[in-house]
Design a protein around this motif. Structure first.
Motif, PDB file in Angstrom:
ATOM      1  N   MET A  40       0.834  -1.208   0.000  1.00  0.00           N
ATOM      2  CA  MET A  40       0.000   0.000   0.000  1.00  0.00           C
ATOM      3  C   MET A  40       0.867   1.256   0.000  1.00  0.00           C
ATOM      4  O   MET A  40       0.588   2.212  -0.730  1.00  0.00           O
ATOM      5  N   LYS A  41       1.922   1.251   0.787  1.00  0.00           N
ATOM      6  CA  LYS A  41       2.825   2.407   0.857  1.00  0.00           C
ATOM      7  C   LYS A  41       3.548   2.602  -0.476  1.00  0.00           C
ATOM      8  O   LYS A  41       3.641   3.715  -0.986  1.00  0.00           O
ATOM      9  N   ALA A  42       4.038   1.512  -1.058  1.00  0.00           N
ATOM     10  CA  ALA A  42       4.824   1.588  -2.299  1.00  0.00           C
ATOM     11  C   ALA A  42       3.979   2.025  -3.494  1.00  0.00           C
ATOM     12  O   ALA A  42       4.498   2.630  -4.432  1.00  0.00           O
ATOM     13  N   THR A  43       2.682   1.710  -3.476  1.00  0.00           N
ATOM     14  CA  THR A  43       1.819   2.019  -4.628  1.00  0.00           C
ATOM     15  C   THR A  43       0.889   3.197  -4.357  1.00  0.00           C
ATOM     16  O   THR A  43      -0.025   3.448  -5.139  1.00  0.00           O
ATOM     17  N   ASP A  44       1.114   3.921  -3.272  1.00  0.00           N
ATOM     18  CA  ASP A  44       0.268   5.068  -2.939  1.00  0.00           C
ATOM     19  C   ASP A  44       0.235   6.049  -4.107  1.00  0.00           C
ATOM     20  O   ASP A  44       1.279   6.483  -4.587  1.00  0.00           O
ATOM     21  N   GLY A  45      -0.962   6.339  -4.618  1.00  0.00           N
ATOM     22  CA  GLY A  45      -1.113   7.251  -5.739  1.00  0.00           C
ATOM     23  C   GLY A  45      -0.943   6.605  -7.103  1.00  0.00           C
ATOM     24  O   GLY A  45      -1.163   7.257  -8.125  1.00  0.00           O
ATOM     25  N   ALA A  46      -0.567   5.325  -7.143  1.00  0.00           N
ATOM     26  CA  ALA A  46      -0.329   4.639  -8.424  1.00  0.00           C
ATOM     27  C   ALA A  46      -1.518   3.798  -8.868  1.00  0.00           C
ATOM     28  O   ALA A  46      -1.548   3.312  -9.992  1.00  0.00           O
ATOM     29  N   VAL A  47      -2.504   3.623  -7.995  1.00  0.00           N
ATOM     30  CA  VAL A  47      -3.664   2.780  -8.299  1.00  0.00           C
ATOM     31  C   VAL A  47      -4.904   3.653  -8.481  1.00  0.00           C
ATOM     32  O   VAL A  47      -5.234   4.470  -7.624  1.00  0.00           O
ATOM     33  N   VAL A  48      -5.571   3.482  -9.634  1.00  0.00           N
ATOM     34  CA  VAL A  48      -6.777   4.247  -9.964  1.00  0.00           C
ATOM     35  C   VAL A  48      -8.004   3.649  -9.275  1.00  0.00           C
ATOM     36  O   VAL A  48      -8.868   4.372  -8.791  1.00  0.00           O
ATOM     37  N   ALA A  49      -8.087   2.325  -9.270  1.00  0.00           N
ATOM     38  CA  ALA A  49      -9.271   1.659  -8.723  1.00  0.00           C
ATOM     39  C   ALA A  49      -8.883   0.340  -8.086  1.00  0.00           C
ATOM     40  O   ALA A  49      -7.967  -0.342  -8.549  1.00  0.00           O
ATOM     41  N   PHE A  50      -9.600   0.004  -7.004  1.00  0.00           N
ATOM     42  CA  PHE A  50      -9.412  -1.272  -6.325  1.00  0.00           C
ATOM     43  C   PHE A  50     -10.797  -1.773  -5.926  1.00  0.00           C
ATOM     44  O   PHE A  50     -11.514  -1.095  -5.200  1.00  0.00           O
ATOM     45  N   ASN A  51     -11.176  -2.926  -6.452  1.00  0.00           N
ATOM     46  CA  ASN A  51     -12.463  -3.547  -6.113  1.00  0.00           C
ATOM     47  C   ASN A  51     -12.196  -4.922  -5.555  1.00  0.00           C
ATOM     48  O   ASN A  51     -11.367  -5.657  -6.094  1.00  0.00           O
ATOM     49  N   LEU A  52     -12.926  -5.267  -4.505  1.00  0.00           N
ATOM     50  CA  LEU A  52     -12.724  -6.557  -3.864  1.00  0.00           C
ATOM     51  C   LEU A  52     -14.078  -7.215  -3.639  1.00  0.00           C
ATOM     52  O   LEU A  52     -15.012  -6.563  -3.155  1.00  0.00           O
ATOM     53  N   ASN A  53     -14.188  -8.471  -4.032  1.00  0.00           N
ATOM     54  CA  ASN A  53     -15.399  -9.253  -3.808  1.00  0.00           C
ATOM     55  C   ASN A  53     -15.068 -10.443  -2.939  1.00  0.00           C
ATOM     56  O   ASN A  53     -14.147 -11.197  -3.251  1.00  0.00           O
ATOM     57  N   GLU A  54     -15.825 -10.600  -1.854  1.00  0.00           N
ATOM     58  CA  GLU A  54     -15.757 -11.804  -1.020  1.00  0.00           C
ATOM     59  C   GLU A  54     -16.843 -12.733  -1.535  1.00  0.00           C
ATOM     60  O   GLU A  54     -18.005 -12.360  -1.610  1.00  0.00           O
ATOM     61  N   MET A  55     -16.468 -13.957  -1.906  1.00  0.00           N
ATOM     62  CA  MET A  55     -17.402 -14.868  -2.542  1.00  0.00           C
ATOM     63  C   MET A  55     -17.337 -16.257  -1.914  1.00  0.00           C
ATOM     64  O   MET A  55     -16.346 -16.607  -1.293  1.00  0.00           O
TER      65      MET A  55
END
Length: 97
Positions: free
Chosen positions: A79-94
């Motif tokens: 999370m620290k290394a990619t701060d600002g580098a990710v546009v979207a994050f979606n998570l599904n618990e299935m």
């Protein structure tokens, strides 16, 4: 009722100019996560049409063990290394049916 475990589908979309950074940081998660208690499957995929899109397909013995994974230091480092580098994050618990 038999415990069917927990399936996680996590979709990560990198900024177009940050694809290699996000990819390399995601790859670092695989080895330590696969060694975690409760991890049955942990596979990273990259979209064939849009290289900025990544998908983790995960299978865990239980939600509790997955939640332990979510608080591990290697995820905090990602999370620290990619701060600002990710546009979207979606998570599904299935649950497998």
């Amino acid at each position: 009722m038999m415990n069917k475990g927990l399936t996680i589908v996590a979709r990560i979309e990198a900024n177009p100019d940050q694809v290699e950074l996000v990819r390399s940081e995601l790859l670092k998660l695989i080895e330590p996560t696969r060694k975690e208690r409760g991890c049955i499957q942990y596979d990273l995929h990259q979209d064939n049409e849009n290289s900025a899109v990544f998908l983790f397909y995960e299978v865990w013995q239980s939600r509790e063990l997955w939640q332990q994974h979510m608080s591990n230091s290697h995820l905090a480092e990602y999370m620290k290394a990619t701060d600002g580098a990710v546009v979207a994050f979606n998570l599904n618990e299935m649950t497998k049916i």
